[in-house]
Design an enzyme around this catalytic site. Structure first.
Site, PDB file in Angstrom:
ATOM      1  N   GLU A 156      31.424  -1.667 103.174  1.00 13.74           N
ATOM      2  CA  GLU A 156      31.077  -2.920 103.854  1.00 13.74           C
ATOM      3  C   GLU A 156      32.360  -3.716 104.028  1.00 13.74           C
ATOM      4  OE1 GLU A 156      26.353  -3.571 102.897  1.00 13.74           O
ATOM      5  OE2 GLU A 156      27.752  -4.745 101.706  1.00 13.74           O
ATOM      6  N   HIS A 173      24.290  -8.242 110.934  1.00 15.64           N
ATOM      7  CA  HIS A 173      24.172  -7.243 109.864  1.00 15.64           C
ATOM      8  C   HIS A 173      22.784  -7.318 109.222  1.00 15.64           C
ATOM      9  CE1 HIS A 173      25.247  -4.899 106.270  1.00 15.64           C
ATOM     10  NE2 HIS A 173      24.761  -5.885 105.540  1.00 15.64           N
ATOM     11  N   GLU A 214      34.373  -6.813 104.460  1.00 21.54           N
ATOM     12  CA  GLU A 214      34.150  -8.226 104.124  1.00 21.54           C
ATOM     13  C   GLU A 214      35.476  -8.928 103.847  1.00 21.54           C
ATOM     14  OE1 GLU A 214      31.105  -8.956 101.219  1.00 21.54           O
ATOM     15  OE2 GLU A 214      29.978  -7.142 101.715  1.00 21.54           O
ATOM     16  N   LYS A 247      25.487  -1.181  93.959  1.00 21.89           N
ATOM     17  CA  LYS A 247      26.728  -1.888  94.299  1.00 21.89           C
ATOM     18  C   LYS A 247      27.710  -1.942  93.128  1.00 21.89           C
ATOM     19  CE  LYS A 247      25.284  -4.188  98.222  1.00 21.89           C
ATOM     20  NZ  LYS A 247      25.942  -4.141  99.523  1.00 21.89           N
TER      21      LYS A 247
HETATM   22 MN    MN Z   1      28.068  -6.862 100.838  1.00 23.67          MN
END
Ligand code: MN
Length: 444
Positions: free
Chosen positions: A210, A146, A212, A263
């Site tokens: 994303e 990534h 995760e 974010k």
């Molecule tokens: Mn992240």
């Protein structure tokens, strides 16, 4: 520390039929904890098949004794923090006694069945909440694949930061905007540079997900007292899915000290905390280091972590656009990856995080970073899937995407799997993008 016990026995079956379905994420070997609202009060429960055992309601029926009773009492606030703060032996005792109540042949079956309207709830009908008060949230960046791809897309000469293989890189993120699965995600407004080079403010383009996994910190460490890598497993309570939604247009323009408004508008987590104990059968050797990689410094190097620091967990992401939903098309899988692609273990992340003496608190959340692997299929965000917009993603509806659009629903899922063991799942982490709200008069 990673020993298996009777609760992990692959032959174990529950008298609750739905817990034995081959595709349930929540067999009796899992027993993940979550919180939900019941009659306006926050309760703690355990997912079992299609149902939830209401631990909070069970306190009136003398089902638990000893350390398990102490664990139950720690949950009386309707949140997991107080249990997370206790040594693992307490949550372990609760897990063992609950497993004994739910196993085929249990002496408690008649009593629990008689009390089922109090103790057993339909999982699908519950309104889940964030399971612990998350005081601090840190997101790491532990996939080399990534990191390298993003560096390349941004035109960096050295796509992988120099420190990447010497320490687990992270940024301090925002705890206040973490929401549980099924909470819609309002597209943020933000400042970004458009294709012509003009600096704009408005609904952020280049929205991304994303994929995760995140760990909840259990027992705390005192300020100035780092957690040694060999001790980290006692401080990692459990795991959930994490979608670190990103407005990459905003992030790429603003990012000097690390991500900020690109974010912090919202992050989503799945509702059920799969405990470290439930994951013991799935411990594995972490990714092998290449011969040319820098040697691990002693504080990031431990024989137990080198042998058992990894987790055999598969992760997937699915998209369903408004049009796909209207045409009743199934959610389309766009990513399939695995935790084995991470360069650093959760133990190393926690050891590094506390290595300067930073105190970690029960309920703190630690994200893995986007779990991308080397193959095209294992690219775990839209930016990677589309080569930063150069190769649009084709949807089953005939649409295409270079970024998420309003109405797009993203679903994350994860399964721990290992030969000889019953697979256990994390459930889902779902979020749908809604159009930006209010403030349009300030757009340029
Ligand atoms: Mn992240």
């Amino acid at each position: 520390m990673f020993e298996l016990n009777v609760t992990h026995d692959p032959k174990r079956r529950s008298w609750l039929a739905s817990a034995n379905a081959p595709d349930t994420p929540f067999p009796i070997q899992n027993l993940p904890l979550g919180t939900f609202s019941r009659d306006g009060v926050s309760h703690v429960g355990v997912a079992i098949g299609e149902q939830v055992f209401d631990l909070t309601a069970s306190q009136y029926f003398n089902l638990f004794t000893g350390d398990a009773l102490s664990a139950l009492q720690a949950l009386s606030s309707g949140s997991l923090n107080a249990l997370m703060a206790m040594p693992e032996s307490f949550s372990s005792a609760l897990r063992k006694q609950l497993s004994e109540h739910l196993v085929v042949g249990s002496g408690s079956q008649t009593m629990i069945s008689a009390l089922s309207s109090s103790l057993l709830l339909e999982r699908a009908a519950l309104k889940m909440s964030v399971p612990a008060l998350i005081g601090d949230y840190t997101d790491f960046l532990t996939s080399e694949y990534h990191t390298e791809r993003h560096g390349r897309f941004k035109g960096l000469k050295e796509p992988l930061p120099a420190a990447f293989k010497s320490l687990p890189i992270a940024y301090h993120s925002r705890a206040s905007s973490i929401r549980v699965s099924d909470t819609p995600v309002v597209r943020p407004r933000g400042q970004y540079k458009d294709a012509s080079g003009a600096i704009k403010f408005g609904p952020a383009p280049m929205m991304d997900f994303e994929l995760e996994l995140a760990a909840f910190v259990g027992q705390s460490n005192a300020l100035s007292k780092p957690i040694a890598l060999k001790d980290t497993s006692a401080h990692l309570f459990g795991y959930c899915l994490l979608n670190d939604w990103s407005a990459k247009s905003v992030q790429w323009w603003e990012q000097v000290l690390g991500p900020f408004l690109g974010k912090s508008f919202m992050s989503s987590i799945s509702a059920w905390v799969v405990t470290s104990e439930a994951l013991r059968p799935f411990r594995s050797k972490p990714q092998a280091k290449a011969a040319k990689d820098p040697a691990l410094l002693p504080y990031l190097n431990d024989p137990l972590d080198r042998e058992f620091g990894g987790l055999d967990i598969e992760v997937e992401a699915f998209i369903r656009s408004e049009q796909q939903r209207a045409s009743q098309l199934a959610a389309q899988r766009i990513t399939r990856s695995h935790l084995k692609h991470l360069y650093w273990t959760f133990g190393q992340m926690l050891a590094h995080h506390s290595s300067n003496g930073c105190n970690m608190n029960p309920g703190d959340l630690i994200g893995s970073g986007t779990i991308s692997g080397p193959t095209d299929e294992s690219r775990a965000c839209i930016t990677e899937i589309t080569e930063a917009g150069k190769k649009p993603l084709k949807l089953s509806s005939g649409e295409s995407r270079t970024a998420l659009e309003d109405g797009d629903e993203i679903t994350l899922s994860a399964w721990a799997k290992k030969e000889g063991h019953v697979s256990i799942g994390f459930g889902q982490c779902v979020g749908t993008i809604l159009s930006a709200q209010g403030g349009a008069e300030l757009d340029v």
